[in-house]
Enzyme design. Structure first.
Site, PDB file in Angstrom:
ATOM      1  N   CYS A  44     -18.523  14.322 -28.285  1.00  0.00           N
ATOM      2  CA  CYS A  44     -17.309  14.765 -27.595  1.00  0.00           C
ATOM      3  C   CYS A  44     -16.345  13.603 -27.407  1.00  0.00           C
ATOM      4  CB  CYS A  44     -17.660  15.403 -26.246  1.00  0.00           C
ATOM      5  SG  CYS A  44     -18.534  14.288 -25.139  1.00  0.00           S
ATOM      6  N   GLN A  52     -21.832  24.700 -22.190  1.00  0.00           N
ATOM      7  CA  GLN A  52     -20.580  24.514 -22.937  1.00  0.00           C
ATOM      8  C   GLN A  52     -19.520  25.485 -22.435  1.00  0.00           C
ATOM      9  OE1 GLN A  52     -19.986  22.227 -25.311  1.00  0.00           O
ATOM     10  NE2 GLN A  52     -22.029  21.511 -25.866  1.00  0.00           N
ATOM     11  N   TYR A  92     -30.377  14.982 -25.035  1.00  0.00           N
ATOM     12  CA  TYR A  92     -29.269  15.447 -24.194  1.00  0.00           C
ATOM     13  C   TYR A  92     -29.169  16.972 -24.333  1.00  0.00           C
ATOM     14  CZ  TYR A  92     -28.079  10.538 -24.831  1.00  0.00           C
ATOM     15  OH  TYR A  92     -28.123   9.182 -24.907  1.00  0.00           O
ATOM     16  N   ASP A 104     -26.534  14.881 -28.551  1.00  0.00           N
ATOM     17  CA  ASP A 104     -25.282  15.468 -28.040  1.00  0.00           C
ATOM     18  C   ASP A 104     -24.947  14.777 -26.722  1.00  0.00           C
ATOM     19  OD1 ASP A 104     -23.143  17.065 -27.373  1.00  0.00           O
ATOM     20  OD2 ASP A 104     -24.299  18.908 -27.106  1.00  0.00           O
TER      21      ASP A 104
HETATM   22  N1  SAH Z   1     -26.660  19.918 -25.793  1.00  0.00           N
HETATM   23  C1  SAH Z   1     -26.309  20.549 -24.553  1.00  0.00           C
HETATM   24  C2  SAH Z   1     -25.754  19.592 -23.498  1.00  0.00           C
HETATM   25  C3  SAH Z   1     -24.727  18.606 -23.950  1.00  0.00           C
HETATM   26  S1  SAH Z   1     -23.827  17.790 -22.677  1.00  0.00           S
HETATM   27  C4  SAH Z   1     -25.327  21.664 -24.808  1.00  0.00           C
HETATM   28  O1  SAH Z   1     -24.756  21.765 -25.878  1.00  0.00           O
HETATM   29  O2  SAH Z   1     -25.154  22.501 -23.913  1.00  0.00           O
HETATM   30  C5  SAH Z   1     -24.681  16.330 -22.403  1.00  0.00           C
HETATM   31  C6  SAH Z   1     -25.911  16.465 -21.572  1.00  0.00           C
HETATM   32  O3  SAH Z   1     -26.484  15.174 -21.443  1.00  0.00           O
HETATM   33  C7  SAH Z   1     -25.715  16.967 -20.145  1.00  0.00           C
HETATM   34  O4  SAH Z   1     -26.578  18.044 -19.923  1.00  0.00           O
HETATM   35  C8  SAH Z   1     -26.105  15.754 -19.266  1.00  0.00           C
HETATM   36  O5  SAH Z   1     -26.748  16.135 -18.073  1.00  0.00           O
HETATM   37  C9  SAH Z   1     -27.055  15.031 -20.161  1.00  0.00           C
HETATM   38  N2  SAH Z   1     -27.235  13.579 -19.963  1.00  0.00           N
HETATM   39  C10 SAH Z   1     -26.340  12.667 -19.571  1.00  0.00           C
HETATM   40  N3  SAH Z   1     -26.859  11.431 -19.612  1.00  0.00           N
HETATM   41  C11 SAH Z   1     -28.136  11.557 -20.048  1.00  0.00           C
HETATM   42  C12 SAH Z   1     -29.198  10.634 -20.328  1.00  0.00           C
HETATM   43  N4  SAH Z   1     -29.051   9.329 -20.151  1.00  0.00           N
HETATM   44  N5  SAH Z   1     -30.356  11.147 -20.793  1.00  0.00           N
HETATM   45  C13 SAH Z   1     -30.524  12.470 -20.995  1.00  0.00           C
HETATM   46  N6  SAH Z   1     -29.561  13.379 -20.745  1.00  0.00           N
HETATM   47  C14 SAH Z   1     -28.383  12.938 -20.280  1.00  0.00           C
END
Ligand code: SAH
Length: 457
Positions: free
Chosen positions: A413, A288, A317, A386
């Site tokens: 987001c 973040q 995620y 997320d």
């Molecule tokens: N919760 C974490 C990351 C949120 S951002 C935080 O707060 O730091 C969203 C994340 O989803 C990213 O790390 C991205 O790599 C991941 N992502 C995107 N598409 C995805 C999918 N289909 N399955 C799993 N993760 C995914």
């Protein structure tokens, strides 16, 4: 009947701004045809020139402001470049008005979907600037000189900049140091037109609680010429740099980094803290960008999850496990899933670093893993999601609700996919409880982050 625009390009018009788009552009209507105008606020009467007249909507540029909104702040002339560069498109609004704008955006999307759900006031920052902990700055030749800056909006013309306004000031300083070293050693900037040159981007990451900094060179060439000179120059001038990495990207693409990152100095990661947990962050992992607001965001997610110490939690995620580890302190077992395998490796390392052994991480697409967990008969009490801007895959919502958790905490987001997904959850017996809480992760920009609690009926 053929519909055509009631205005033509270069025509001058006058009118009052009625609304703001989700991108923060003013909406000026001619009959019912909308023209989008940058740097124009609701209630302001302006004179504008049409710059583009499409079939259903157009764009105009403000020539003269006849009345001024109380929500306007004067932008210094030297800061106007920030708007051109798309760094701070809302900088002409007071911060209070930005927060209301974000709340209203979610409210109006809910109203359009005929959903009667409350939205709280946006939780803002005390100092809504110099908050970003990461930069990926393009390097280009401008008037015969290597420059760092930002692209003019909707273009690839570089606007040279030194003060980025929304970035940690230490990052701004580091970019100047690196730029000057690149000039000193005569490294050629990348040229998109013929894909020649060497340096495409400089990446900088800065810890918030820690002093650690990571610097990355993204090159068009396989090697980084003068690597040792650059390392020497950087470490002499920026002693808090703990890691320097080199990433090769020789494809003609807008994606900034290529697949492989090599550490050329120091560690592969830098360290920072969030809600008391330590995190190792590598060059390619998502982290973040606004650490102060992220702590507020996560705390709200934890509060909404109402965990008890036996609860099983899924964090979908999960990135490098920031939410998972924060939840693990209050829960029984936590299972995180994330598609980027480097991030999962970081997440595992982070669990160890914080002596948390009730967390497991899987590298997979969240939608695949969720159905796998469902088939395995997993019974989570709480599911946290997320997702990126495109929101949740419908199959993920299906398998998540099949597992019948008491609660789903949705960190979003993008309010438009959030509202779509809320409707999909409702079809499967999950309803929003309490107000949606927007948290301002991206001051001066129109991006909107929020947390929503859904419960099983
Ligand atoms: N919760 C974490 C990351 C949120 S951002 C935080 O707060 O730091 C969203 C994340 O989803 C990213 O790390 C991205 O790599 C991941 N992502 C995107 N598409 C995805 C999918 N289909 N399955 C799993 N993760 C995914």
């Amino acid at each position: 009947m053929k519909i055509s625009a009631p205005v033509t390009k270069n025509q001058t018009i006058e009118g009052t701004i009625e609304d703001l788009t989700y991108e923060g552009l003013g909406v000026l209507k001619v009959d019912r045809y909308p023209l989008f105008v940058a740097d124009a606020l609701p209630g302001e009467t302006i004179k504008a020139v049409v710059t583009k007249a499409g079939k259903n909507f157009g764009y105009a540029r403000c020539l003269e402001r006849e009345t001024t909104s109380p929500d306007r702040v004067e932008v210094k002339k030297e800061d106007r470049r920030l708007a051109q560069a798309g760094i701070a498109p809302l900088q002409h609004m007071t911060y209070a008005a930005q927060l209301v704008f974000k709340q209203h955006q979610i409210e109006s999307l809910l109203a359009k979907a005929k959903l009667d759900i409350e939205v709280s006031e946006t939780l803002g920052m005390e100092k809504p600037y110099q908050y970003r902990n990461k930069a990926q700055i393009p390097v280009r030749l401008v008037n015969g000189q290597l420059e760092t800056g930002f692209y003019r909006q909707h273009s690839h013309d570089l606007v040279p900049l030194e003060d980025y306004y929304i970035q940690d000031a230490r990052i701004d300083q580091a970019i100047i140091v690196v730029r000057d070293l690149l000039r000193e050693y005569g490294l050629a900037p990348y040229n998109e037109a013929d894909q020649s040159g060497i340096i495409r981007n400089i990446m900088v990451r800065q810890g918030y609680y820690s002093d650690d900094m990571m610097i990355g060179f993204i090159t068009n060439s396989k090697t980084l010429p003068h690597a040792q000179d650059l390392i020497k120059g950087i470490t002499a001038q920026l002693p808090h740099v703990k890691s320097i990495v080199h990433n090769v990207n020789n494809r003609a693409t807008n994606v900034i980094m290529g697949p492989v990152t090599k550490t050329i100095y120091g560690e592969d990661v830098i360290f920072d803290k969030l809600l008391g947990n330590q995190f190792a962050i590598s060059a390619q992992s998502f982290y973040q960008v606004n650490p102060q607001q992220t702590e507020k965001l996560y705390q709200i997610a934890i509060d909404k999850a109402q965990l008890s110490d036996r609860d099983v939690v899924i964090d979908a995620y999960c990135g490098i496990g920031t939410i998972s580890l924060a939840m693990a302190r209050h829960a029984g077992d936590v299972f995180g899933v994330e598609v980027v395998s480097d991030a999962v490796a970081d997440a595992k390392r982070n669990a160890k670093l914080n002596h948390l052994d009730n967390v497991e991480f899987v590298a997979n697409k969240a939608e695949y893993q969720m159905s796998k967990w469902q088939e395995m008969g997993m019974k989570p009490d709480v599911i946290v999601v997320d997702p990126p801007r495109k929101g949740l895959d419908e199959t993920l919502i299906e398998s998540a609700t099949q597992m019948a958790p008491k609660r789903v905490v949705y960190v979003s987001c993008n309010p438009s996919t959030l509202v779509r997904d809320i409707q999909r959850f409702a079809e499967r017996g999950y309803h929003v409880v309490g107000p949606i809480q927007p948290v301002d992760q991206f001051p001066q920009t129109p991006h909107i982050e929020s947390v929503t609690l859904l419960e099983r009926d």
